[in-house]
Write a protein that holds these residues in place. Structure first.
Motif, PDB file in Angstrom:
ATOM      1  N   VAL A  81       0.848  -1.204   0.000  1.00 26.89           N
ATOM      2  CA  VAL A  81       0.000   0.000   0.000  1.00 26.89           C
ATOM      3  C   VAL A  81       0.885   1.257   0.000  1.00 26.89           C
ATOM      4  N   ASN A  82       0.611   2.163  -0.947  1.00 28.95           N
ATOM      5  CA  ASN A  82       1.319   3.449  -0.924  1.00 28.95           C
ATOM      6  C   ASN A  82       0.373   4.635  -0.747  1.00 28.95           C
ATOM      7  N   PHE A  83      -0.921   4.329  -0.573  1.00 29.52           N
ATOM      8  CA  PHE A  83      -1.908   5.383  -0.311  1.00 29.52           C
ATOM      9  C   PHE A  83      -2.993   4.769   0.571  1.00 29.52           C
ATOM     10  N   LEU A  84      -3.123   5.282   1.779  1.00 30.14           N
ATOM     11  CA  LEU A  84      -4.132   4.798   2.732  1.00 30.14           C
ATOM     12  C   LEU A  84      -5.198   5.866   2.903  1.00 30.14           C
ATOM     13  N   ILE A  85      -6.450   5.494   2.659  1.00 25.99           N
ATOM     14  CA  ILE A  85      -7.569   6.419   2.864  1.00 25.99           C
ATOM     15  C   ILE A  85      -8.460   5.872   3.974  1.00 25.99           C
ATOM     16  N   ASN A  86      -8.335   6.462   5.162  1.00 26.72           N
ATOM     17  CA  ASN A  86      -9.168   6.089   6.309  1.00 26.72           C
ATOM     18  C   ASN A  86     -10.485   6.861   6.220  1.00 26.72           C
ATOM     19  N   GLN A 129       7.880   2.822   0.675  1.00 24.43           N
ATOM     20  CA  GLN A 129       7.665   3.383  -0.661  1.00 24.43           C
ATOM     21  C   GLN A 129       8.473   4.668  -0.822  1.00 24.43           C
ATOM     22  N   GLU A 130       8.796   4.977  -2.067  1.00 23.58           N
ATOM     23  CA  GLU A 130       9.538   6.214  -2.327  1.00 23.58           C
ATOM     24  C   GLU A 130       8.721   7.430  -1.894  1.00 23.58           C
ATOM     25  N   LYS A 131       7.422   7.410  -2.180  1.00 21.21           N
ATOM     26  CA  LYS A 131       6.509   8.466  -1.762  1.00 21.21           C
ATOM     27  C   LYS A 131       5.163   7.831  -1.469  1.00 21.21           C
ATOM     28  N   SER A 132       4.580   8.153  -0.325  1.00 15.21           N
ATOM     29  CA  SER A 132       3.275   7.579   0.004  1.00 15.21           C
ATOM     30  C   SER A 132       2.407   8.617   0.708  1.00 15.21           C
ATOM     31  N   PHE A 133       1.123   8.274   0.814  1.00 19.13           N
ATOM     32  CA  PHE A 133       0.140   9.233   1.318  1.00 19.13           C
ATOM     33  C   PHE A 133      -0.817   8.570   2.296  1.00 19.13           C
ATOM     34  N   ILE A 134      -1.221   9.338   3.301  1.00 16.24           N
ATOM     35  CA  ILE A 134      -2.298   8.939   4.210  1.00 16.24           C
ATOM     36  C   ILE A 134      -3.334  10.051   4.164  1.00 16.24           C
ATOM     37  N   LEU A 135      -4.581   9.688   3.932  1.00 12.11           N
ATOM     38  CA  LEU A 135      -5.691  10.641   3.967  1.00 12.11           C
ATOM     39  C   LEU A 135      -6.675  10.177   5.024  1.00 12.11           C
ATOM     40  N   ASN A 136      -6.895  11.001   6.035  1.00 10.41           N
ATOM     41  CA  ASN A 136      -7.877  10.701   7.078  1.00 10.41           C
ATOM     42  C   ASN A 136      -9.072  11.633   6.922  1.00 10.41           C
ATOM     43  N   ILE A 137     -10.269  11.074   7.015  1.00  9.30           N
ATOM     44  CA  ILE A 137     -11.485  11.872   6.838  1.00  9.30           C
ATOM     45  C   ILE A 137     -12.048  12.266   8.199  1.00  9.30           C
ATOM     46  N   ALA A 138     -11.946  13.561   8.486  1.00  9.19           N
ATOM     47  CA  ALA A 138     -12.568  14.115   9.690  1.00  9.19           C
ATOM     48  C   ALA A 138     -13.943  14.644   9.277  1.00  9.19           C
ATOM     49  N   SER A 139     -14.265  15.875   9.641  1.00  7.90           N
ATOM     50  CA  SER A 139     -15.569  16.450   9.330  1.00  7.90           C
ATOM     51  C   SER A 139     -15.532  17.904   9.775  1.00  7.90           C
ATOM     52  N   MET A 140     -16.387  18.732   9.198  1.00  6.59           N
ATOM     53  CA  MET A 140     -16.538  20.100   9.708  1.00  6.59           C
ATOM     54  C   MET A 140     -16.947  20.068  11.175  1.00  6.59           C
ATOM     55  N   ALA A 141     -17.576  18.965  11.594  1.00  8.09           N
ATOM     56  CA  ALA A 141     -17.996  18.812  12.999  1.00  8.09           C
ATOM     57  C   ALA A 141     -16.802  18.763  13.944  1.00  8.09           C
ATOM     58  N   ALA A 142     -15.609  18.483  13.416  1.00 10.80           N
ATOM     59  CA  ALA A 142     -14.409  18.411  14.267  1.00 10.80           C
ATOM     60  C   ALA A 142     -14.042  19.764  14.863  1.00 10.80           C
ATOM     61  N   SER A 176       3.281  11.630   3.267  1.00 10.02           N
ATOM     62  CA  SER A 176       2.510  12.863   3.421  1.00 10.02           C
ATOM     63  C   SER A 176       1.148  12.532   4.039  1.00 10.02           C
ATOM     64  N   VAL A 177       0.826  13.184   5.146  1.00  8.80           N
ATOM     65  CA  VAL A 177      -0.443  12.932   5.841  1.00  8.80           C
ATOM     66  C   VAL A 177      -1.361  14.143   5.667  1.00  8.80           C
ATOM     67  N   ARG A 218      -7.159  15.277  -5.075  1.00  8.53           N
ATOM     68  CA  ARG A 218      -6.219  16.173  -5.758  1.00  8.53           C
ATOM     69  C   ARG A 218      -5.340  16.927  -4.745  1.00  8.53           C
ATOM     70  N   GLN A 219      -5.970  17.446  -3.696  1.00  4.90           N
ATOM     71  CA  GLN A 219      -5.217  18.217  -2.704  1.00  4.90           C
ATOM     72  C   GLN A 219      -4.337  17.318  -1.825  1.00  4.90           C
ATOM     73  N   THR A 220      -4.786  16.086  -1.594  1.00  6.80           N
ATOM     74  CA  THR A 220      -3.967  15.129  -0.840  1.00  6.80           C
ATOM     75  C   THR A 220      -2.685  14.813  -1.610  1.00  6.80           C
ATOM     76  N   LEU A 221      -2.829  14.534  -2.896  1.00  4.69           N
ATOM     77  CA  LEU A 221      -1.664  14.201  -3.726  1.00  4.69           C
ATOM     78  C   LEU A 221      -0.736  15.405  -3.909  1.00  4.69           C
ATOM     79  N   ALA A 222      -1.285  16.610  -3.693  1.00  2.00           N
ATOM     80  CA  ALA A 222      -0.457  17.826  -3.751  1.00  2.00           C
ATOM     81  C   ALA A 222       0.245  18.079  -2.411  1.00  2.00           C
ATOM     82  N   GLY A 223      -0.050  17.240  -1.409  1.00  2.00           N
ATOM     83  CA  GLY A 223       0.647  17.333  -0.133  1.00  2.00           C
ATOM     84  C   GLY A 223       0.056  18.300   0.870  1.00  2.00           C
ATOM     85  N   ARG A 224      -1.206  18.725   0.663  1.00  2.00           N
ATOM     86  CA  ARG A 224      -1.810  19.683   1.600  1.00  2.00           C
ATOM     87  C   ARG A 224      -2.103  19.020   2.939  1.00  2.00           C
ATOM     88  N   ALA A 225      -1.851  19.739   4.031  1.00  2.00           N
ATOM     89  CA  ALA A 225      -2.052  19.186   5.378  1.00  2.00           C
ATOM     90  C   ALA A 225      -3.537  19.111   5.726  1.00  2.00           C
TER      91      ALA A 225
END
Length: 264
Positions: A81-86, A129-142, A176-177, A218-225
């Protein structure tokens, strides 16, 4: 095996389904996790046919620890896995007194426990991996406590804090998280009914799930926090940041209380 995979939890419906389609269009091989009894296998077959990618499906309840350990061991062994989407998560609108203890436990296990545990389990693989990504889904409720939801926004605040802390920890290690804060999403009939009850104001932050997923990826792959999709949600977040916490809780909770009264 040189193939790399994007792993998506809660992949069979709502935003998870939109992430699945978006990543398939980007020619990513997929590992999809969904609850048993969904249509995920049929979806996977269609994605293979349309996009020529490899798609692996695992149907189990993430909060079942035995099933979790068994299936994640297989994924770690066979599918780099080089991209994890929780993405998997759940909530509910109910007073604390009327909320079943089992529901509270489930929300905490899924939104908090599984996000942290799955990330920890796959981190050694992601770091290879040479480059990998983690995307966690929060909410405006956070961004604020909310009465009559109580546990859900608290769990999403955890996701936000966890993500940003982990991002700092992994800053120099090629992982990148990102954390996304979607607003209301019409994911099922109950959620849709509650959004529509809020009228024009409730619909302002809405996107189609496909559009929302593509903006977030798109923004995850661009490295946005931190990703707050849409101008209305961004303005809402900025304005809420100016309001004292006690007043903010009262304003938001008042809207939820009226919504509850309309549905009972």
């Amino acid at each position: 095996m040189n193939k790399k995979y994007t792993l998506i939890t809660g992949a069979s419906s709502g935003l998870g389904s939109a992430f699945t389609l978006c990543c398939a269009r980007l020619k990513m091989n997929l590992v999809l996790i969904a609850l048993p009894g969904s249509t995920i296998k049929a979806t996977a077959g269609e994605l293979v046919r349309l996009y020529g990618i490899d798609v692996r499906v695992f149907e189990f309840d993430l909060t079942n620890r035995v099933a979790f350990d068994t299936h994640i061991a297989i994924i770690k062994k066979d599918y780099p896995v080089n991209f994890l989407i929780n993405n998997a998560g759940m909530g509910g609108t109910v007073s604390m007194l009327d909320c079943a203890p089992q529901l509270i436990d489930k929300i905490i296990q899924l939104n908090i426990g599984c996000t942290a545990l799955l990330t920890r389990e796959l981190l050694p693989q992601l770091l290879q991996q040479e480059k990998s990504f983690i995307l966690n889904i929060a909410s405006m409720a956070a961004f604020s406590p909310i009465a009559y939801k109580t546990v859900y926004p608290a769990s999403k605040a955890f996701v936000a804090s966890f993500s940003l802390g982990l991002r700092e920890e992994l800053q120099q290690k090629g992982v990148s998280v990102s954390v996304a804060y979607p607003g209301p999403i019409m994911t099922n009939s109950d959620t849709s009914r509650r959004i529509l009850l809020q009228g024009y104001k409730g619909r302002l932050g809405l996107f189609s799930t496909t559009d929302l997923a593509s903006r977030i990826i798109r923004q995850t792959l661009a490295g946005r926090a931190e990703i707050v999709p849409g101008w209305w949600n961004q303005i809402n977040h900025a304005l809420m940041g100016l309001i004292p916490s006690t007043l903010k809780v009262r304003l938001i909770s008042g809207a939820i209380k009226r919504e509850l009264q309309l549905t009972h």
